[in-house]
Structures are given as C-alpha cells and as structure tokens.
Design an enzyme around this catalytic site. Structure first.
Site, PDB file in Angstrom:
ATOM      1  N   HIS A   1      -4.350   1.516   7.808  1.00 27.04           N
ATOM      2  CA  HIS A   1      -2.901   2.359   7.845  1.00 27.04           C
ATOM      3  C   HIS A   1      -2.806   3.430   6.445  1.00 27.04           C
ATOM      4  O   HIS A   1      -2.564   4.263   6.928  1.00 27.04           O
ATOM      5  CB  HIS A   1      -1.820   1.070   7.326  1.00 27.04           C
ATOM      6  N   GLU A   2      -3.447   3.110   5.402  1.00 34.45           N
ATOM      7  CA  GLU A   2      -3.307   4.082   4.459  1.00 34.45           C
ATOM      8  C   GLU A   2      -4.183   5.338   4.564  1.00 34.45           C
ATOM      9  O   GLU A   2      -3.808   6.486   4.517  1.00 34.45           O
ATOM     10  CB  GLU A   2      -3.709   3.387   2.937  1.00 34.45           C
TER      11      GLU A   2
ATOM     12  N   GLY B   1       0.693  -1.175   0.147  1.00 36.50           N
ATOM     13  CA  GLY B   1       0.036   0.053   0.058  1.00 36.50           C
ATOM     14  C   GLY B   1       0.878   1.354   0.003  1.00 36.50           C
ATOM     15  O   GLY B   1       2.026   1.392   0.451  1.00 36.50           O
TER      16      GLY B   1
ATOM     17  N   HIS C   1      -2.520   7.386   7.100  1.00 36.73           N
ATOM     18  CA  HIS C   1      -1.469   8.471   6.486  1.00 36.73           C
ATOM     19  C   HIS C   1      -2.073   9.700   6.005  1.00 36.73           C
ATOM     20  O   HIS C   1      -1.598  10.723   6.123  1.00 36.73           O
ATOM     21  CB  HIS C   1      -0.869   7.469   5.237  1.00 36.73           C
TER      22      HIS C   1
ATOM     23  N   GLN D   1       3.270   9.797   0.966  1.00 34.84           N
ATOM     24  CA  GLN D   1       4.562   9.167   1.061  1.00 34.84           C
ATOM     25  C   GLN D   1       5.487   9.259  -0.175  1.00 34.84           C
ATOM     26  O   GLN D   1       6.707   8.804   0.131  1.00 34.84           O
ATOM     27  CB  GLN D   1       4.235   7.607   1.228  1.00 34.84           C
TER      28      GLN D   1
ATOM     29  N   CYS E   1       6.244   0.080   7.531  1.00 32.48           N
ATOM     30  CA  CYS E   1       5.704   1.322   6.611  1.00 32.48           C
ATOM     31  C   CYS E   1       6.787   1.720   5.644  1.00 32.48           C
ATOM     32  O   CYS E   1       8.012   1.658   6.281  1.00 32.48           O
ATOM     33  CB  CYS E   1       5.575   2.580   7.510  1.00 32.48           C
ATOM     34  N   LEU E   2       6.579   2.131   4.348  1.00 33.10           N
ATOM     35  CA  LEU E   2       7.628   2.279   3.469  1.00 33.10           C
ATOM     36  C   LEU E   2       8.120   3.559   3.987  1.00 33.10           C
ATOM     37  O   LEU E   2       9.440   3.839   3.403  1.00 33.10           O
ATOM     38  CB  LEU E   2       7.021   2.468   2.047  1.00 33.10           C
TER      39      LEU E   2
END
Length: 184
Positions: A146-147, A56, A150, A61, A104-105
């Site tokens: 999670h997304e 995701g 963000h 991000q 997380c990226l």
C-alpha cells in the site's frame, strides 16, 4: 489501530492530504539529501500517522512528494513492525493473493475489499543512508504494498475492479471532505 508516539519523538502533526489531491496521484521524487530535514520529515510522519490512528503513512499523504514512508504495523501473528524506508523499492511479492478490507488515511472513514499478495519484500534506505530490507506477510505485507503504491502515485482505489471502484467513489462523494473536493 492506534499506537503511541515513538520513543523520544518530537514530530509535529501535519495535515493529511486527501484523495483527489494531485500530489497523491503522481510519482514521488527520490530523496537525495539525507540531512536534518529528512529526519524531521520522518518524525513528523510518525506523529501524523499516530494522531490519525494509522499503521502506515507515505510522505505524499502530508503533501511532500518524496519517496519516504513510515510504518507501525502488526502482521497476522500480531508481531509489531516499526520503521521507515527512504527510496523504497518493492522487489518481491508472492504467496497467495488475498482479498481483504483496505483503508487509507487519505480516504478517511472508507474502505474497500482489495487484493494484495500475502508476502512482500521492500529494499530501501534509512535516514542515515544505510541500506535495509524489510519483509512481511499478511497484514504487514499489505501495508508495505500500500505504501509503495502511494509513492508511485497509486491509491488503493486505483486497484479496485469497476464495481468496487464505483461504490467507493460514490461513498467518497457522500463524505464531507469528498463533497468539498467535488466543488474545488
């Protein structure tokens, strides 16, 4: 988990925004223009997510403060969920609270046990403006939450209890990218 490029995808891989970058810690703006730039953004987000090995990715991000995220994520039964959401709203969470590892990226190489609901429903739009509802359980529900977080300026580290948060922040400082952020 790494997936291949989307069929016919022409996106460009963009640099990832790392933890402590201001764009990650404030709410994103709603999308109002559903033109070619939005389509290009979504293609770039897929390309970037795949290149980083994620499941995701939210627009902030990659430094774009718009309410958009993409996903290519399995659920707990290993069913693949592939898509994107524009101006998403988390409208329902439920089921059991499940604590599990979350990464997380924007915090590459790190993870912490985070509690999320086992079910999530998100309403939003596609790049053409058509309404869509996406529902998920297990790992996919975690991804959706999670997304959405963000896009509200919340990183999973913000959801941790004091002890887990201190441990994660200590780990951030020990990474090459985290040590650089301390001195910027």
């Amino acid at each position: 988990m790494r997936r291949g490029p989307i069929p016919g995808g022409t996106g460009q891989v963009r640099p990832l925004t790392l933890y402590r970058t201001p764009v990650l810690h404030g709410p994103c703006e709603p999308v109002t223009d559903f033109g070619p730039e939005l389509h290009r953004l979504v293609e770039d987000m897929f390309a970037t997510m795949y290149a980083a090995g994620g499941v995701g990715l939210a627009a902030n991000q990659i430094g774009v403060p718009l309410r958009v995220f993409v996903y290519d994520c399995p659920d707990d039964e290993d069913r693949r969920h592939l898509g994107h959401l524009v101006n998403p709203r988390l409208v329902d969470v439920g089921g059991e609270d499940v604590t599990g590892p979350e990464g997380c990226l924007s915090l590459p190489g790190l993870e912490a046990r985070t509690t999320r609901a086992d079910h999530a429903r998100v309403e939003g739009l596609r790049t053409d403006g058509a309404p869509v509802t996406v529902e998920g359980t297990g790992f996919f529900a975690r991804c959706l939450q999670h997304e959405c977080d963000h896009l509200d300026g919340t990183v999973y580290a913000d959801r941790l209890g004091p002890l887990r948060r201190r441990r994660l922040l200590r780990a951030v400082r020990r990474t090459p990218w985290g040590a650089r952020a301390e001195h910027d």
